[in-house]
Design an enzyme around this catalytic site. Structure first.
Site, PDB file in Angstrom:
ATOM      1  N   ARG A  39     -45.270  20.759 -37.304  1.00 54.06           N
ATOM      2  CA  ARG A  39     -45.592  19.812 -38.425  1.00 54.06           C
ATOM      3  C   ARG A  39     -46.895  20.329 -39.081  1.00 54.06           C
ATOM      4  O   ARG A  39     -47.196  20.284 -40.241  1.00 54.06           O
ATOM      5  CB  ARG A  39     -45.836  18.671 -37.838  1.00 54.06           C
ATOM      6  CG  ARG A  39     -44.286  17.939 -37.423  1.00 54.06           C
ATOM      7  CD  ARG A  39     -44.346  16.728 -36.849  1.00 54.06           C
ATOM      8  NE  ARG A  39     -42.888  16.057 -36.832  1.00 54.06           N
ATOM      9  CZ  ARG A  39     -42.648  15.157 -36.327  1.00 54.06           C
ATOM     10  NH1 ARG A  39     -43.513  14.200 -35.510  1.00 54.06           N
ATOM     11  NH2 ARG A  39     -41.409  14.565 -36.311  1.00 54.06           N
ATOM     12  N   LYS A 200     -21.891  10.322 -30.863  1.00 53.03           N
ATOM     13  CA  LYS A 200     -21.004   9.143 -31.510  1.00 53.03           C
ATOM     14  C   LYS A 200     -20.703   8.947 -32.851  1.00 53.03           C
ATOM     15  O   LYS A 200     -21.745   9.067 -33.731  1.00 53.03           O
ATOM     16  CB  LYS A 200     -21.773   7.886 -30.782  1.00 53.03           C
ATOM     17  CG  LYS A 200     -21.754   7.768 -29.264  1.00 53.03           C
ATOM     18  CD  LYS A 200     -22.523   6.670 -28.852  1.00 53.03           C
ATOM     19  CE  LYS A 200     -22.539   6.162 -27.502  1.00 53.03           C
ATOM     20  NZ  LYS A 200     -23.145   5.021 -27.157  1.00 53.03           N
ATOM     21  N   GLY A 358     -32.374  16.126 -34.809  1.00 53.98           N
ATOM     22  CA  GLY A 358     -33.170  16.721 -33.626  1.00 53.98           C
ATOM     23  C   GLY A 358     -32.440  17.442 -32.869  1.00 53.98           C
ATOM     24  O   GLY A 358     -32.807  18.643 -32.384  1.00 53.98           O
ATOM     25  N   GLY A 381     -35.104  11.135 -39.069  1.00 54.53           N
ATOM     26  CA  GLY A 381     -34.782   9.901 -39.441  1.00 54.53           C
ATOM     27  C   GLY A 381     -34.615  10.041 -40.838  1.00 54.53           C
ATOM     28  O   GLY A 381     -33.599   9.558 -41.598  1.00 54.53           O
TER      29      GLY A 381
HETATM   30  P1  ADP Z   1     -28.606  14.856 -33.727  1.00 52.71           P
HETATM   31  O1  ADP Z   1     -29.991  14.954 -33.062  1.00 52.71           O
HETATM   32  O2  ADP Z   1     -28.426  16.687 -34.239  1.00 52.71           O
HETATM   33  O3  ADP Z   1     -28.519  14.359 -34.900  1.00 52.71           O
HETATM   34  P2  ADP Z   1     -26.754  13.602 -32.049  1.00 52.71           P
HETATM   35  O4  ADP Z   1     -28.082  13.119 -31.268  1.00 52.71           O
HETATM   36  O5  ADP Z   1     -25.773  13.018 -32.983  1.00 52.71           O
HETATM   37  O6  ADP Z   1     -27.294  15.044 -32.902  1.00 52.71           O
HETATM   38  O7  ADP Z   1     -25.861  14.291 -31.012  1.00 52.71           O
HETATM   39  C1  ADP Z   1     -26.458  15.534 -29.985  1.00 52.71           C
HETATM   40  C2  ADP Z   1     -25.835  15.187 -28.713  1.00 52.71           C
HETATM   41  O8  ADP Z   1     -24.110  14.947 -28.718  1.00 52.71           O
HETATM   42  C3  ADP Z   1     -25.823  16.210 -27.753  1.00 52.71           C
HETATM   43  O9  ADP Z   1     -26.749  15.461 -26.702  1.00 52.71           O
HETATM   44  C4  ADP Z   1     -24.614  16.454 -27.140  1.00 52.71           C
HETATM   45  O10 ADP Z   1     -24.585  16.799 -25.661  1.00 52.71           O
HETATM   46  C5  ADP Z   1     -23.841  15.332 -27.618  1.00 52.71           C
HETATM   47  N1  ADP Z   1     -22.198  15.770 -27.543  1.00 52.71           N
HETATM   48  C6  ADP Z   1     -21.636  16.702 -28.339  1.00 52.71           C
HETATM   49  N2  ADP Z   1     -20.554  16.800 -28.024  1.00 52.71           N
HETATM   50  C7  ADP Z   1     -20.240  15.911 -27.132  1.00 52.71           C
HETATM   51  C8  ADP Z   1     -18.909  15.657 -26.418  1.00 52.71           C
HETATM   52  N3  ADP Z   1     -17.670  16.139 -26.555  1.00 52.71           N
HETATM   53  N4  ADP Z   1     -19.067  14.699 -25.315  1.00 52.71           N
HETATM   54  C9  ADP Z   1     -20.243  14.196 -25.057  1.00 52.71           C
HETATM   55  N5  ADP Z   1     -21.324  14.557 -25.620  1.00 52.71           N
HETATM   56  C10 ADP Z   1     -21.309  15.472 -26.556  1.00 52.71           C
HETATM   57 MG    MG Z   2     -29.989  13.561 -31.410  1.00 54.19          MG
END
Ligand code: ADP
Ligand code: MG
Length: 400
Positions: A39, A200, A358, A381
């Site tokens: 940063r 999710k 992240g 965010g």
């Molecule tokens: P970002 O931080 O890049 O926005 P997210 O926080 O939405 O991404 O998602 C990342 C998480 O999703 C990781 O911790 C990863 O382990 C989990 N993940 C990805 N695919 C699966 C899966 N098939 N089952 C369970 N968790 C998953």
């Molecule tokens: Mg995340």
């Protein structure tokens, strides 16, 4: 593209002018010093450019969540040493954001000197976006520069309010981020592919809804693909899936159909009976062959190859969310492979690639491609809200 002014719109000589510069110095700390200086590196060009043009640069930043009251442990004085190290210049720490102490400090600063004001969130007027609070800060400055895109989704006094009291400019880091994001979704070269992955559907519903109307290819991976597979009648066993969102997933796929967006779901997957590194039960199978006691933890090699082919036909890629549980081997395989493929296409000049989030940033770093994609947003965010198609108040306030 929002129509904002940049440092190029300022006079070449700013000798003695007071620049109020909103920066992101919310650094991750470990044992009294910052564990990551990304940063600070990001704001360095703006701060040094203003300093070299002779301005007295006053940096405004938040640090943690003090909730409108002073907390010595959350004073921005904590990061002075780290910031000085990166900027290569001494800072004057000023333990206020407005009033006589600030006025006296400005009197002591010489043209080109840099000051750091205390944590703006020590005052309740910051998060309340109190115009009187903003005015009390603005009274010290000749102009306002916002270089904190990561805080632009908040309408706070120093991220939004100040722009209404002073001539307002985007800093270099803000400018770079807005330009990159605009080239990815605002005014992109088509076809555009979006990769949306992660755990999710529920956390990214608005992202998916915004993207189906904007991109030609929507690639769904990660845990959220399981919910979409279930919506298509696939038995996903004991995979992470949100069965209450099956109808929503179906609706998103219908909308995609109507707007000419192809939704890509994996047709082969990597499954295991237990979530551990290299489990004995590991296997790859067609999505229709997942057993009741298995869970999908990554997309399969055929799906990965098909997605690589999709990217070859695209000019722009926007990526948020890993394709699998990439923190645990070998469920990083698809994410690593597609990341390297996207990086290679970018290096060849056929793809503009923008990524954020992240875990996505961490995954791209793990793939070793951080420097090979067009732009990586570390804004968290704010990046997600932009992916959702929302107007960011801090950006809107900069636009004349
Ligand atoms: P970002 O931080 O890049 O926005 P997210 O926080 O939405 O991404 O998602 C990342 C998480 O999703 C990781 O911790 C990863 O382990 C989990 N993940 C990805 N695919 C699966 C899966 N098939 N089952 C369970 N968790 C998953
Ligand atoms: Mg995340």
């Amino acid at each position: 593209m929002p129509n904002f002014k940049t440092l190029d719109d300022l006079p070449a000589d700013l000798t003695g002018k007071v620049a109020l510069v909103r920066v992101d110095l919310n650094l991750p700390m470990q044992g009294g010093s910052a564990s990551d200086l990304t940063r600070v590196e990001a704001i360095k060009p703006t701060v040094l450019e203003l300093s070299e043009k002779g301005a007295k640069v006053l940096m405004l930043a938040h640090f943690g969540r003090p909730g409108g009251a002073r907390h010595s442990a959350l004073s921005t004085s904590m990061v002075v040493g780290d910031v000085e190290g990166v900027l290569g210049k001494e800072l004057m720490f000023i333990p206020e954001v407005a009033g006589p102490v600030v006025e006296q400090s400005i009197g002591i600063l010489r043209p080109g000197d840099i000051g750091l004001l205390d944590n703006v969130r020590f005052w309740p007027g910051e998060e309340a976006n109190d115009p009187n609070f903003a005015q009390s800060i603005a009274a010290h400055g000749d102009f306002y520069v916002n270089d904190a895109f990561s805080a632009a989704h908040r309408a706070h006094a120093t991220t939004e309010g100040l722009a209404h009291h002073l001539p307002a400019y985007a800093g270099r880091s803000m400018e770079r981020e807005l330009t990159a994001l605009d080239s990815a979704l605002g005014n992109p070269e088509t076809p555009v592919a979006a990769v949306v992955g992660g755990a999710k559907v529920s956390t990214k519903l608005d992202v998916l809804q915004n993207l189906v109307g904007k991109v030609q290819h929507l690639i769904i991976g990660g845990g959220m693909a399981n919910t979409f597979l279930a919506a298509r009648g696939v038995d996903v066993g004991k995979s992470l899936a949100e069965h209450d969102l099956i109808e929503t997933a179906s609706k998103i796929m219908d909308e995609a159909d109507h707007s000419g967006c192809t939704v890509h779901l994996p047709y082969d997957v990597v499954v295991a009976k237990e979530f551990a590194a290299n489990p004995a039960s590991l296997r790859t199978c067609n999505v229709h062959e997942v057993a009741g006691d298995e869970m999908i933890l990554d997309i399969g090699p055929l799906a990965t190859e098909a997605l690589a082919d999709v990217l070859k036909t695209c000019r722009t890629l926007v990526w948020n969310g890993p394709l699998g549980a990439f923190e645990t081997e070998p469920f990083d395989t698809a994410t690593m492979a597609l990341a390297r493929h996207a990086a290679a296409l970018t290096q060849e000049g056929s793809l503009i690639s923008v990524a954020g989030g992240g875990d996505t940033v961490a995954a791209l770093a793990q793939a070793g491609v951080t420097g090979d994609v067009t732009y990586i947003s570390t804004a968290g965010g704010a990046f997600l809200e932009w992916m959702e198609g929302k107007e960011l108040p801090g950006v809107a306030a900069l636009s004349a």
